[in-house]
Design an enzyme around this catalytic site. Structure first.
Site, mmCIF file in Angstrom:
data_model
loop_
_atom_site.group_PDB
_atom_site.id
_atom_site.type_symbol
_atom_site.label_atom_id
_atom_site.label_comp_id
_atom_site.label_asym_id
_atom_site.label_seq_id
_atom_site.Cartn_x
_atom_site.Cartn_y
_atom_site.Cartn_z
ATOM 1 N N ASP A 72 0.252 -7.725 1.441
ATOM 2 C CA ASP A 72 0.577 -6.444 1.606
ATOM 3 C C ASP A 72 2.267 -6.174 1.607
ATOM 4 O O ASP A 72 2.586 -5.527 2.324
ATOM 5 C CB ASP A 72 0.010 -5.879 2.771
ATOM 6 C CG ASP A 72 0.161 -4.177 2.920
ATOM 7 O OD1 ASP A 72 -0.023 -3.735 1.831
ATOM 8 O OD2 ASP A 72 0.073 -3.727 4.038
ATOM 9 N N HIS A 77 1.026 -1.193 0.090
ATOM 10 C CA HIS A 77 -0.076 0.153 -0.025
ATOM 11 C C HIS A 77 0.935 1.311 -0.214
ATOM 12 O O HIS A 77 0.324 2.339 -0.241
ATOM 13 C CB HIS A 77 -1.160 0.135 1.073
ATOM 14 C CG HIS A 77 -0.285 0.228 2.520
ATOM 15 N ND1 HIS A 77 0.098 -0.919 3.241
ATOM 16 C CD2 HIS A 77 0.224 1.434 3.032
ATOM 17 C CE1 HIS A 77 0.538 -0.233 4.512
ATOM 18 N NE2 HIS A 77 0.521 0.956 4.318
ATOM 19 N N SER A 125 4.878 2.587 8.082
ATOM 20 C CA SER A 125 4.661 1.030 7.266
ATOM 21 C C SER A 125 5.659 0.776 6.195
ATOM 22 O O SER A 125 6.197 1.799 5.534
ATOM 23 C CB SER A 125 3.350 1.478 6.471
ATOM 24 O OG SER A 125 2.176 1.750 7.242
#
Length: 526
Positions: free
Chosen positions: A288, A255, A369
């Site tokens: 992911d 993402h 992230s």
């Protein structure tokens, strides 16, 4: 002026005369008294005789204004000139009676001269005394039979002890010293508060090296391998984190780089402030995970990948990344839980991912992230991917701070996905070939009771599972819901064998299932 010719014995003073004879033995006194007088005066002693011999009137006669017997004067004895006797102006002959007025009282025996400065006692106190009237008929007369002025008892006064005085001296010294210092300060301080002579001590020289196993020691080894990613594309922009692995590849979240697919741009910034452009090698929305490759050779060291299967709850961990664009941020915490089914990536569509996450309380914020979660040996045990937010429907992508609930993808799953992306450009998704009944609310997970809910020839079909069966455990771990079953299967690699306990028509059974792979979606690298 002191009279040195007079005895200090109280019995020599006229006011201290012998007591009156006891009336019990008559006029001549007690037997002892008579014998005592006879020893002194002889057997012929009679009342008044001894006094007459000495030329004195009897002091025990009733006292009238004059001295001597009542009723007049005593005749001068033969051989005495008138008034020459010591009893008064006319005297009293031996053995006779006083007939004339009596003068001053006769002194007692062995009396000494009173001297020229002698004076009678002062006038008696006119008030009442504690012993009643005096012997002279007056209230409060001085003497042994009159009022005696009693001295007040002496009161012993105790002063403070030496310890108290010493303590008091110390207190006084402290107060005085403080007052003097404050006064000096008030008198010498500049009115504006500016002191040109003011200085602070220089810092002491100290080593900056830390033990390798400390947080600082681990961070010093890991930080050079952690990068910041700046991504633009499709009218969007964002930042994230990543880390360098073998071959100069950079692992991050899908993402983070998804917006750069196609014509987007990715810029990698290293810990030493160097930067370079990069391209997507491959990405997997189901896990992911994504891999990018810098366009120029990477001088940063690679990070070692650990073993997430050996992680236990309570292990200390360190999260490193670029939260909110602040590169090189280090936070610490522990492993709070394992095997958390967490949604990551986008909330819907092809970016939606379910991960079997490691939960940590190390602070993870937007921008962390794709960064590494490492153990105290500096080995990567997970990739930071999601955070929990209060009141949010999804866990990732929410612009709120850490609340102590961060989630990372286990490194054993990352290792497999990254290797597949680098070698093939795509990653396989593990599956067993069943459709789940989402309306079921009982224990375990029920396979949908309809045709086609078990893929013909798939892993579940080969193991003997049928529509309507309820899956209870996978490898001995209870399954509490559909998401938990999905992330448990996806955490396994295709070809792995797992034990599945299930219920068929009310009967519990166990079967060995070989994990398969779902059809690989087409994902175009940038």
């Amino acid at each position: 002026m002191t009279d040195h010719t007079r005895s200090s014995d109280a019995s020599d003073r006229p006011e201290f005369l012998p007591p009156r004879r006891s009336a019990e033995y008559g006029e001549q006194g007690t037997q002892d008294e008579r014998e005592e007088r006879q020893d002194e005066y002889g057997d012929s002693w009679t009342r008044g005789e001894a006094w007459d011999r000495g030329g004195y009137a009897d002091p025990y006669e009733p006292e009238e204004p004059g001295w001597g017997p009542l009723g007049g004067q005593a005749a001068d004895p033969p051989g005495y000139a008138p008034g020459s006797t010591p009893g008064g102006p006319q005297g009293v002959p031996p053995g006779g009676a006083a007939t004339g007025p009596v003068g001053d009282p006769p002194p007692p025996r062995n009396a000494y001269g009173l001297g020229p400065q002698w004076a009678p006692p002062p006038e008696p106190y006119s008030g009442p005394g504690p012993y009643g009237p005096g012997p002279y008929g007056q209230q409060g007369a001085y003497g042994p039979f009159g009022d005696v002025e009693q001295p007040e008892p002496a009161v012993r006064r105790h002063g403070p002890s030496g310890a108290v005085l010493a303590l008091l001296a110390v207190v006084i010294a402290l107060v005085a010293g403080g007052a003097a210092s404050w006064g000096t300060f008030l008198l010498t301080r500049p009115s504006s508060g500016i002191d040109p002579a003011y200085t602070l001590p220089s810092p002491r020289g100290a080593a900056t090296s830390r033990p390798p196993e400390s947080v600082a020691g681990v961070a010093a080894r890991v930080l050079p391998s952690v990068v910041s990613l700046e991504v633009k594309g499709n009218g969007e922009a964002g930042t994230g984190s990543g880390f360098v692995i073998k071959g100069g590849y950079i692992v991050t979240n899908n993402h983070v780089v998804a917006v750069a697919t196609g014509t987007g741009q990715i810029r990698v910034r290293f810990n030493d402030h160097r930067s370079t452009s990069a391209r997507i090698v491959g990405r997997d929305p189901n896990s992911d995970i994504a891999v990018v490759k810098p366009d120029t050779p990477v001088g940063a060291p690679e990070l070692a990948l650990g073993n997430s299967d050996t992680v236990v709850v309570g292990d200390p961990v360190i999260a490193i990344g670029s939260p909110l664009g602040l590169s090189g941020t280090v936070t610490t915490g522990i492993v709070s839980s394992l095997n958390r089914p967490v949604e990551a990536g986008g909330s819907t569509g092809s970016d939606y991912a379910l991960i079997n996450a490691i939960q940590t309380d190390a602070a993870i914020n937007p921008g962390n992230s794709g960064g590494p979660l490492v153990n105290t040996s500096g080995e990567v045990i997970g990739v930071n991917s999601a955070i929990a937010t209060v009141g949010a429907g999804s866990l990732l992508g929410q612009q709120s701070g850490s609340i102590g609930l961060g989630f990372a993808i286990p490194v054993n799953q990352v290792r497999r996905i990254a290797q597949e992306l680098i070698t093939t450009g795509k990653a396989r998704t593990s599956r067993i070939g069943v459709s789940i009944d989402q309306s079921y609310q009982g224990q375990g997970v029920r396979i949908a009771n309809q045709s086609g809910s078990v893929t013909a020839g798939g892993p579940a079909d080969k193991a003997g599972l049928r529509p309507g069966d309820i899956i209870l455990e996978v490898d001995g771990q209870p399954v509490g819901g559909s998401r938990e079953l999905i992330v448990t299967i996806r955490s396994k690699a295709p070809g792995d064998r797992v034990s599945i306990k299930f219920q068929h028509d009310g009967e519990e059974r166990t079967a060995m299932v070989t994990i398969g792979a779902a059809p690989v979606p087409t994902v175009q690298p940038s």
